[in-house]
Design an enzyme around this catalytic site. Structure first.
Site, PDB file in Angstrom:
ATOM      1  CD  GLU A  48      -6.077   3.460   6.717  1.00  0.00           C
ATOM      2  OE1 GLU A  48      -6.137   3.587   7.851  1.00  0.00           O
ATOM      3  OE2 GLU A  48      -5.268   2.735   5.890  1.00  0.00           O
ATOM      4  CD  GLU A  64      -2.803   1.380   2.337  1.00  0.00           C
ATOM      5  OE1 GLU A  64      -2.696   0.452   3.249  1.00  0.00           O
ATOM      6  OE2 GLU A  64      -3.527   2.199   2.238  1.00  0.00           O
ATOM      7  CD  GLU A  81      -2.692  -1.853  10.654  1.00  0.00           C
ATOM      8  OE1 GLU A  81      -3.203  -1.970   9.482  1.00  0.00           O
ATOM      9  OE2 GLU A  81      -2.216  -0.564  11.024  1.00  0.00           O
TER      10      GLU A  81
HETATM   11  N1  ARG Z   1      -3.025   0.929   5.826  1.00  0.00           N
HETATM   12  C1  ARG Z   1      -1.935   1.220   6.838  1.00  0.00           C
HETATM   13  C2  ARG Z   1      -2.665   1.680   8.115  1.00  0.00           C
HETATM   14  O1  ARG Z   1      -3.114   2.666   8.200  1.00  0.00           O
HETATM   15  C3  ARG Z   1      -0.956   2.059   6.536  1.00  0.00           C
HETATM   16  C4  ARG Z   1      -0.176   2.037   5.125  1.00  0.00           C
HETATM   17  C5  ARG Z   1       0.844   2.832   4.891  1.00  0.00           C
HETATM   18  N2  ARG Z   1       1.293   3.030   3.647  1.00  0.00           N
HETATM   19  C6  ARG Z   1       2.070   3.887   3.048  1.00  0.00           C
HETATM   20  N3  ARG Z   1       2.961   3.826   1.913  1.00  0.00           N
HETATM   21  N4  ARG Z   1       2.520   4.674   4.016  1.00  0.00           N
HETATM   22  O2  ARG Z   1      -3.125   0.895   8.803  1.00  0.00           O
HETATM   23 ZN    ZN Z   2      -5.244   1.965   8.746  1.00  0.00          ZN
END
Ligand code: ARG
Ligand code: ZN
Length: 876
Positions: free
Chosen positions: A323, A124, A301
């Protein structure tokens, strides 16, 4: 090279081709990993038959490419640094590719990389394109089958998403494991881990009676630091069943701790990968705050399994869909497991400091941005925390029951789909019958609304007139703002009775605590049957992410501090009272006038210390002064030295006036029981440590002795770290130096504790800090390649207000030097590190010029798109 260009939300097009099934084989090698991909691809029924197939791919060496087993010759495709384009493809076909990548050289920590010799991934948002050619976008969802081949000695453990279905030995000491994930997912949720790992295992029985195996994978020496994360995981699984009816959907759930990680953690399907700092705890190495942070991140998570994975985002502009909602969910979980009022106070106090600053600066953006250059720059407090505040408002607007019906509808209707923020809010509207068209502006308008409130009591009529005026300031690209729908939770506290009065608005009795709705630029609310003059208690529990201005007198605030029925606003009244006193002292400091302490603040604190000790955790928060950063937020032009001097003066005045009370509190809260991260123990330790910090601010002899003893007792890291911090931040270097030395030697082997050792030193107010930062950057425990080290040393230094903002500009220069170097190694971390420099408008002209010239210097370099975007905005 041309400047990086933004992508726009309005340009969104559904994919012409979708991948229905993905098979990957990784033959691991640090310098030359081979990745074979076999993709089942279909043209979208509505897409043009001549639409080319466009795949993302970066830093990949193409070895071979075939469609339906026929190799493609070079004329059949175009390849550049970012994209592979195949002009003609069938309606339905199998694409096979093989590429080579070098995980060992990957210092950006995106895609497949090595951390301490172990292989791991971070995909991600757009990291998967560094692994193989693929439509790297969240609205392409496929089932995955992944085979990982590694060395039996180096990589005995081979993990990927889903369930292991086959394993075996291969020649020359290699072996493989094949994993299958039956849930279609976007590639950003792909994960692979390989290395010499060890696990602790536990089990959870879901509400429908299925057994889920839970594993936490770590390096061997960390096996004793996983207990709290495992307990947190089980609590989170249970909570999501109760609060949202959401059950886990695989037989196996794994968490892996890695040392080098850009963010906190990542919700990859069935295989969450965590920054070791966000999972490992032990009473001797982690503070209470770290324990609570781990609990919150593990839950966050895990909750993504539904809010993010089962229902995902259509495109990255919708990032807050998963988020904001998931942060809201983890906040509620932590509130339920710990002290709810303290959780709210801590969240809001952080939010008002850091998110308000972001929203007021050159990188301000809406919760749903309409364009970006680099998506990793948008993992922000606005997307996460303001997004959560907006979901909280929705919940409060529709009520708990409708909210649950709305979320059930959302998860049911959109399961397995990639959707938008409208889809989420639409479910809430459908479940509640409410109209959210005006509310949607919260998602599209940046900037923090200011609310000017004004109240008048009419003795003759027994009426209270409350006028609220809203205005959202201009932000980059958004000069004009529409009025928002702002829910203001409030009460009227009678000055005679000290009680909440019944609220009657337009003839309707609303009870003693109610929400009024501000929708226009200005509205006057007339409360009738108000029997006594009230003090208004506004924005209870921080019911909307706004700045509320009301001309409270100090007497009003002292009154609310003791009488407000809303615990959050009692705390806030104390903060406002302290801020008024601090304002005077800041002015006195600037004018070179003698500082005089406001006795009303002392009296208020005395009353707190002499009052009931029922909620020690809240009391500890109430006794904590607003931070220098938050005080700075309230000033038109930030004077770091005046703020520091004023705050120290208040601390010391309180310590002198209330010394005996602080001593008594300290002594009443020393506990000998074995450490546990329970709300009761945490409350006790916070209260004790706040008292100690007041005593240390005046270097009280008894306080010093207690502090030294607390350090030497070595009971738990919360107490040790607080004692060390207070010693190091005092002027008693004779005591601080041996303590620092002992601590550094004892923990030299533990990077997460060494991070605390760095932070404690570089956040002290004494002027030797800059030299210390430079010296510590040479320390063997430091590395620019590790994000945690960078944050603990350089990041923490940039939060040290008096030292970072030195008038000779050397603090800025140091930060810019690090940014320039990191730009090559890890653009995401480099871009994030610039943040304090982007706030230059807030300072005096001298500092503005110094900060700008460092930004200009950075801009002269060949830049990553990440750093380019931030610097460009900061200088615009
Ligand atoms: N989805 C993740 C979270 O908030 C964060 C991912 C971060 N990715 C990044 N490229 N900074 O739980
Ligand atoms: Zn997240």
């Amino acid at each position: 090279m041309s400047d990086p260009q933004p992508v726009y939300l309005s340009d969104y097009q559904p994919p012409a081709y979708r991948v229905t099934h993905t098979e990957l084989t990784f033959d691991l090698d640090p310098a030359a990993t081979r990745v074979k991909a076999r993709l089942l691809i279909e043209r979208h029924p509505e897409a043009d038959a001549n639409a080319p197939l466009v795949l993302n791919g970066e830093h990949l060496k193409l070895i071979s490419l075939a469609i339906d087993a026929t190799p493609l010759d070079a004329a059949a495709y175009e390849l550049d640094d970012e994209v592979l384009r195949i002009a003609q493809v069938p309606e339905r076909f199998v694409l096979e590719s093989e590429v080579e990548i070098a995980p060992r050289e990957n210092t950006a920590l995106e895609g497949l990389y090595q951390s301490n010799g172990m292989y791991c991934t971070q995909c991600e948002a757009e990291g998967f394109r560094r692994i193989t050619f693929y439509p790297d976008r969240p609205d392409v969802m496929a089932t995955f089958k992944v085979t990982v081949i590694g060395d039996q000695q180096q990589e005995p453990i081979l993990l990927a998403n889903g369930n292991p279905i086959e394993r075996g030995e291969l020649e020359s000491g290699r072996h493989f494991v094949t994993w299958e994930d039956p849930h279609p997912k976007p590639c950003y949720l792909f994960a692979l881990v390989a290395g010499n790992l060890h696990s602790v295992e536990d089990h959870f029985t879901t509400m429908s009676g299925r057994d889920v195996t839970l594993q936490i994978w770590v390096e061997k020496e960390n096996l004793d630091k996983t207990k709290h994360a495992m307990a947190s995981l089980k609590r989170a699984m249970e909570w999501d069943e109760k609060a949202y009816g959401r059950e886990y959907d695989l037989d196996l759930f794994m968490i892996v701790a890695v040392n080098d990680f850009n963010m906190g953690a990542m919700e990859n399907k069935g295989l969450n990968i965590f920054n070791s700092a966000a999972v490992l705890t032990h009473p001797q190495t982690a503070t209470d705050a770290a324990f609570q942070n781990v609990e919150g991140i593990v839950a966050h998570e895990y909750f993504h399994n539904w809010s993010g994975n089962r229902v995902t985002c259509r495109d990255w502009f919708q990032l807050s869909l998963k988020e904001g909602f998931t942060v809201f969910r983890d906040q509620c979980f932590s509130a339920d497991t710990n002290s709810a009022p303290v959780k709210r106070i801590q969240d809001v106090s952080f939010f008002r400091t850091a998110q308000f600053a972001e929203d007021a600066g050159p990188t301000a953006h809406p919760i749903r941005p309409d364009h970006f250059i680099e998506i990793t720059n948008f993992y922000t407090l606005t997307i996460y925390e303001k997004g959560a505040e907006v979901v909280r408002m929705l919940r409060n607007l529709v009520g708990g029951e409708s909210f649950r019906r709305g979320s059930d509808l959302y998860f049911e209707r959109f399961d397995g789909q990639a959707v938008t923020i409208e889809d989420f809010v639409g479910c809430m509207a459908e479940a509640s019958g409410e109209d959210f068209s005006q509310f949607m502006h919260w998602y599209s308008q940046a900037g923090t609304p200011d609310i000017d409130a004004h109240g008048e009591y009419d003795y003759v009529q027994g009426e209270y007139h409350l006028t609220l005026r809203q205005r959202t300031p201009a932000t980059p690209g958004q000069p004009d703002k529409l009025p928002l729908h702002i829910p203001v939770r409030m009460g009227l506290v009678g000055t005679k009775s000290g009680q909440d009065l019944t609220l009657t608005l337009n003839g309707e009795k609303l009870g003693k605590d109610a929400v009024i709705h501000l929708r226009d630029d200005e509205q006057t609310f007339i409360f009738t049957d108000v029997a006594e003059a009230p003090v208004p208690s506004l924005l209870r529990e921080f019911s909307a992410p706004v700045k509320l201005h009301y001309p409270y007198s100090r007497e009003d605030l002292a009154f609310l501090l003791t009488h407000d029925s809303d615990g959050f606003n009692r705390w806030d009244a104390g903060q406002r009272l302290a801020l008024l006193a601090l304002d005077d002292l800041i002015a006195a400091h600037r004018n070179g006038v003698e500082k005089v302490m406001d006795s009303r603040v002392v009296d208020a604190f005395r009353a707190l210390l002499g009052g009931p000790m029922s909620d020690k955790a809240v009391l500890a928060e109430m006794l904590t002064l607003p931070s220098e950063a938050y005080i700075a937020e309230q000033q038109p032009i930030v004077d770091v030295d005046a703020i520091h001097a004023a705050r120290e003066f208040v601390r010391q005045s309180l310590a002198v006036a209330l010394r005996d009370e602080f001593l008594a509190i300290y002594e009443a809260n020393v506990a000998e029981e074995p450490y546990a991260p329970t709300p009761e123990q945490i409350a006790q330790r916070s209260l004790k440590n706040v008292a100690l910090s007041y005593l240390m601010s005046i270097e009280d002899e008894q306080g010093l002795a207690l502090c030294e003893a607390q350090f030497a007792a070595d009971h738990n890291m919360t107490d040790v770290r607080q004692a060390l911090t207070l010693l190091v931040h005092s002027d008693r270097d004779d005591l601080a130096s041996p303590a620092l030395k002992a601590f550094g030697e004892k923990w030299a082997h533990d990077p997460l504790v060494m991070d605390q050792w760095f932070t404690v030193q570089v956040s002290r107010p004494q002027p030797d800090v800059l030299e210390r930062v430079k010296y510590l950057m040479q320390h063997p425990a430091f590395s620019l390649k590790n994000p945690n080290r960078v944050r603990a040393l350089v990041g923490a230094f940039a939060q040290n207000r008096v030292n970072f903002h030195r008038l000779d500009g050397q603090g800025y220069q140091l930060l810019a030097d690090v940014v320039i170097e990191l730009n090559r190694l890890n653009p995401e971390i480099a871009a994030r590190l610039i943040t304090p420099l982007t706030r230059w408008q807030r300072f005096d002209e001298t500092r503005q010029a110094l900060m700008r010239s460092e930004l200009e210097r950075i801009k002269q370099q060949p830049l990553s798109s990440n750093v380019y975007e931030v610097v460009e905005k900061a200088l615009a």
